[in-house]
Design a protein around this motif. Sequence first.
Motif, mmCIF file in Angstrom:
data_model
loop_
_atom_site.group_PDB
_atom_site.id
_atom_site.type_symbol
_atom_site.label_atom_id
_atom_site.label_comp_id
_atom_site.label_asym_id
_atom_site.label_seq_id
_atom_site.Cartn_x
_atom_site.Cartn_y
_atom_site.Cartn_z
ATOM 1 N N ARG A 68 34.892 43.004 47.194
ATOM 2 C CA ARG A 68 33.495 42.790 46.146
ATOM 3 C C ARG A 68 33.174 41.870 45.260
ATOM 4 O O ARG A 68 32.789 41.042 45.626
ATOM 5 C CB ARG A 68 32.901 43.766 45.653
ATOM 6 N N ILE A 69 34.655 42.018 44.379
ATOM 7 C CA ILE A 69 34.844 40.357 43.671
ATOM 8 C C ILE A 69 34.763 38.803 44.174
ATOM 9 O O ILE A 69 33.697 38.151 44.432
ATOM 10 C CB ILE A 69 35.818 39.954 42.823
ATOM 11 N N LEU A 127 35.968 44.457 33.191
ATOM 12 C CA LEU A 127 36.074 43.339 34.325
ATOM 13 C C LEU A 127 35.656 43.116 35.656
ATOM 14 O O LEU A 127 36.020 41.777 35.455
ATOM 15 C CB LEU A 127 38.246 43.803 34.411
ATOM 16 N N ASN A 134 36.259 48.121 35.370
ATOM 17 C CA ASN A 134 34.427 48.008 35.551
ATOM 18 C C ASN A 134 34.185 46.783 34.825
ATOM 19 O O ASN A 134 33.287 45.989 34.902
ATOM 20 C CB ASN A 134 34.115 49.210 35.212
ATOM 21 N N GLY A 179 42.488 36.029 35.238
ATOM 22 C CA GLY A 179 42.723 37.512 35.321
ATOM 23 C C GLY A 179 43.613 37.803 33.523
ATOM 24 O O GLY A 179 42.657 37.442 33.101
ATOM 25 N N GLY A 180 43.951 38.200 33.855
ATOM 26 C CA GLY A 180 44.631 39.327 31.898
ATOM 27 C C GLY A 180 44.662 38.100 31.287
ATOM 28 O O GLY A 180 45.863 37.446 30.885
ATOM 29 N N LEU A 232 46.120 48.675 43.434
ATOM 30 C CA LEU A 232 45.718 47.620 42.852
ATOM 31 C C LEU A 232 46.376 46.368 43.503
ATOM 32 O O LEU A 232 46.791 45.659 44.581
ATOM 33 C CB LEU A 232 45.149 47.411 41.986
ATOM 34 N N SER A 249 43.366 55.166 38.733
ATOM 35 C CA SER A 249 42.388 53.670 38.893
ATOM 36 C C SER A 249 43.161 51.946 39.025
ATOM 37 O O SER A 249 42.424 51.131 39.364
ATOM 38 C CB SER A 249 41.794 54.355 37.562
ATOM 39 N N ALA A 260 48.599 35.601 33.399
ATOM 40 C CA ALA A 260 48.259 36.458 34.899
ATOM 41 C C ALA A 260 47.500 35.460 35.866
ATOM 42 O O ALA A 260 48.489 35.161 36.179
ATOM 43 C CB ALA A 260 47.351 37.143 33.697
ATOM 44 N N CYS A 261 46.630 36.279 36.293
ATOM 45 C CA CYS A 261 46.628 36.243 37.676
ATOM 46 C C CYS A 261 46.183 34.805 37.907
ATOM 47 O O CYS A 261 46.415 34.054 38.987
ATOM 48 C CB CYS A 261 45.024 36.697 37.827
ATOM 49 N N ARG A 292 35.851 50.468 48.073
ATOM 50 C CA ARG A 292 36.409 50.032 46.357
ATOM 51 C C ARG A 292 37.065 48.393 46.299
ATOM 52 O O ARG A 292 36.369 47.482 45.442
ATOM 53 C CB ARG A 292 36.068 50.951 45.420
ATOM 54 N N THR A 293 37.294 48.008 47.288
ATOM 55 C CA THR A 293 38.860 47.138 46.689
ATOM 56 C C THR A 293 39.085 46.396 47.911
ATOM 57 O O THR A 293 39.267 44.990 48.397
ATOM 58 C CB THR A 293 39.892 47.450 46.064
ATOM 59 N N TRP A 328 38.167 55.631 49.890
ATOM 60 C CA TRP A 328 38.224 55.305 48.415
ATOM 61 C C TRP A 328 38.332 53.997 48.366
ATOM 62 O O TRP A 328 37.842 52.647 48.295
ATOM 63 C CB TRP A 328 38.581 55.649 47.343
ATOM 64 N N ASN A 378 46.281 42.956 45.577
ATOM 65 C CA ASN A 378 47.091 41.296 44.005
ATOM 66 C C ASN A 378 47.652 41.778 43.393
ATOM 67 O O ASN A 378 48.602 42.084 43.575
ATOM 68 C CB ASN A 378 45.634 42.502 43.143
ATOM 69 N N ALA A 433 34.996 39.060 35.778
ATOM 70 C CA ALA A 433 35.360 37.596 36.932
ATOM 71 C C ALA A 433 34.196 37.616 37.156
ATOM 72 O O ALA A 433 34.439 35.886 38.204
ATOM 73 C CB ALA A 433 35.979 39.146 37.700
ATOM 74 N N LEU A 475 42.516 44.236 30.008
ATOM 75 C CA LEU A 475 43.984 44.193 31.196
ATOM 76 C C LEU A 475 45.138 43.496 30.290
ATOM 77 O O LEU A 475 45.124 42.809 30.018
ATOM 78 C CB LEU A 475 43.278 43.171 31.846
HETATM 79 N N1 ACO Z 1 40.460 56.941 43.983
HETATM 80 C C1 ACO Z 1 39.581 57.853 43.901
HETATM 81 N N2 ACO Z 1 38.044 57.693 42.975
HETATM 82 C C2 ACO Z 1 38.758 56.850 41.714
HETATM 83 C C3 ACO Z 1 39.962 55.796 41.547
HETATM 84 C C4 ACO Z 1 40.586 56.130 42.952
HETATM 85 N N3 ACO Z 1 41.605 55.485 43.210
HETATM 86 N N4 ACO Z 1 39.915 54.943 40.854
HETATM 87 C C5 ACO Z 1 39.358 55.516 39.985
HETATM 88 N N5 ACO Z 1 38.796 56.485 40.885
HETATM 89 C C6 ACO Z 1 36.961 57.421 40.340
HETATM 90 C C7 ACO Z 1 36.739 56.697 38.785
HETATM 91 O O1 ACO Z 1 37.620 58.489 38.006
HETATM 92 C C8 ACO Z 1 35.130 57.691 38.667
HETATM 93 O O2 ACO Z 1 34.761 58.907 39.223
HETATM 94 P P1 ACO Z 1 33.805 59.123 37.653
HETATM 95 O O3 ACO Z 1 32.518 58.772 38.470
HETATM 96 O O4 ACO Z 1 33.853 60.267 38.383
HETATM 97 O O5 ACO Z 1 34.420 58.624 36.808
HETATM 98 C C9 ACO Z 1 34.893 56.354 39.995
HETATM 99 O O6 ACO Z 1 35.695 56.446 41.175
HETATM 100 C C10 ACO Z 1 34.067 54.932 40.026
HETATM 101 O O7 ACO Z 1 35.356 54.260 38.977
HETATM 102 P P2 ACO Z 1 34.947 52.581 38.797
HETATM 103 O O8 ACO Z 1 36.335 52.648 37.489
HETATM 104 O O9 ACO Z 1 33.666 52.858 38.273
HETATM 105 O O10 ACO Z 1 35.655 52.354 39.916
HETATM 106 P P3 ACO Z 1 34.665 50.654 40.405
HETATM 107 O O11 ACO Z 1 33.964 50.842 41.225
HETATM 108 O O12 ACO Z 1 35.166 49.583 38.908
HETATM 109 O O13 ACO Z 1 35.899 49.703 40.751
HETATM 110 C C11 ACO Z 1 38.273 49.230 40.282
HETATM 111 C C12 ACO Z 1 37.326 50.208 40.232
HETATM 112 C C13 ACO Z 1 38.485 49.232 42.402
HETATM 113 C C14 ACO Z 1 39.304 48.661 39.871
HETATM 114 C C15 ACO Z 1 37.291 47.707 40.114
HETATM 115 O O14 ACO Z 1 36.506 48.106 38.792
HETATM 116 C C16 ACO Z 1 38.267 45.860 39.774
HETATM 117 O O15 ACO Z 1 38.253 45.515 41.117
HETATM 118 N N6 ACO Z 1 37.877 46.266 39.121
HETATM 119 C C17 ACO Z 1 38.513 44.665 38.373
HETATM 120 C C18 ACO Z 1 39.795 44.032 38.596
HETATM 121 C C19 ACO Z 1 40.425 42.838 38.720
HETATM 122 O O16 ACO Z 1 39.650 41.627 38.618
HETATM 123 N N7 ACO Z 1 41.465 42.553 37.822
HETATM 124 C C20 ACO Z 1 41.673 40.951 37.431
HETATM 125 C C21 ACO Z 1 42.965 40.362 38.013
HETATM 126 S S1 ACO Z 1 43.910 41.432 37.910
HETATM 127 C C22 ACO Z 1 44.917 41.111 37.133
HETATM 128 O O17 ACO Z 1 45.244 39.533 36.214
HETATM 129 C C23 ACO Z 1 46.717 41.478 36.967
#
Ligand code: ACO
Length: 332
Positions: free
Chosen positions: A263-264, A226, A224, A319-320, A162, A158, A117-118, A43-44, A39, A288, A230, A196
């Motif tokens: 993926r981003i 974000l 999601n 970022g945040g 990361l 979640s 932030a980032c 996903r990351t 996963w 990250n 992003a 965030l």
């Molecule tokens: N392991 C397994 N399953 C998980 C996990 C995990 N670690 N985390 C979440 N899931 C589950 C969820 O519960 C959800 O289950 P459900 O469908 O039954 O509800 C499913 O996986 C999908 O969850 P999403 O949150 O939709 O997953 P997504 O594909 O969006 O990936 C992620 C999550 C990786 C956090 C992604 O959204 C992401 O990278 N977002 C951007 C982050 C970002 O850019 N941050 C800004 C910079 S950071 C900063 O400023 C400090």
Amino acid sequence: MYSHSKVDSIKIVGLGKCLPKRILTNLDLEKMVDTSEDWITTRTGIKERRIVDKEYASILGSDASLKALKRASIKPKDVELIIVATITPDTQFPSTACYIQKDIGAKNAAVLDVSAACAGFVYALGLAWSLVGGGFYKNALVVGSEILSSITDWKDRSTCILFGDGAGACVVVPAKPSSGMLGMYLGGDGNFADLLILPAGGSRLPAANQTVKKRLHYIKMQGNELFKIAVRIMVECAQKVLKKCGLKNSDLDLLIPHQANLRIINAVAKRLNLTQEQVFVNIHKYGNMSSASTAVALCEAYEQGRIKKGDIVVLDAFGGGLVWGSCVIKWT
Ligand code: ACO
């Protein structure tokens, strides 16, 4: 947007990085929360991240700084300005820049921290550009140092998959026109602050038994939402800053994006029509690291020979805050 005609250019003359030795793999995380190696990778793009044992932001930042200064052949006592980008400072105050100044012996430097932030490292470079390019200082040490493990909720699957710890640093000095820093674009939108956030510990919600019980001293993220913003913002940032410099996407030799999610990064690269060779990725090793991500990536890209003299390099961060920033550097 900076009006870069008003200030002279700056160039990077030394880079350094410091990553903690301890590696936390996805398999390790499987034993901590309900997740899987598959996963996290799918996903990351993250495979592992570095986590400190007892070090804090100034320790990693000082180590990266000394390496950058050595490569720049500048003695610590000759450093005139230290800017540290961090959202995980050693203490609320004094600034982490103060501790780094003491540790490396830069006793003649002005010192401050930047909280963006980032995008912090790009914001800090922007400040260094205006202050060094504007003639206020002869050089600046710009650092991104983060101990995100200190604000990560290790029970929240979640987010805890990361983040990682690390630091990167660079030394900047004035440069000839049309070389070094060519352009910069910085922005933000506080309307999205809740996407965030580290809710407690500031003047809005001071530390108390309840804030600890409610786990409000850890990162809360709506991943999601974000994700979509992003991709859009990072594409816009890169395009705006290239256009401002009179350049096209195809002129770009290396994009160094913030490493939040593979993926981003891939979506941004696709929308900018960039090949894999034009994009630097190290998220699989470090996760990250917020402001340290672009700083470490820039240093690593240079060490790997991915940046050559005359190359057009773009840093692109988000970022945040929300906050974002992009800059174009013509490597000298
Ligand atoms: N392991 C397994 N399953 C998980 C996990 C995990 N670690 N985390 C979440 N899931 C589950 C969820 O519960 C959800 O289950 P459900 O469908 O039954 O509800 C499913 O996986 C999908 O969850 P999403 O949150 O939709 O997953 P997504 O594909 O969006 O990936 C992620 C999550 C990786 C956090 C992604 O959204 C992401 O990278 N977002 C951007 C982050 C970002 O850019 N941050 C800004 C910079 S950071 C900063 O400023 C400090």
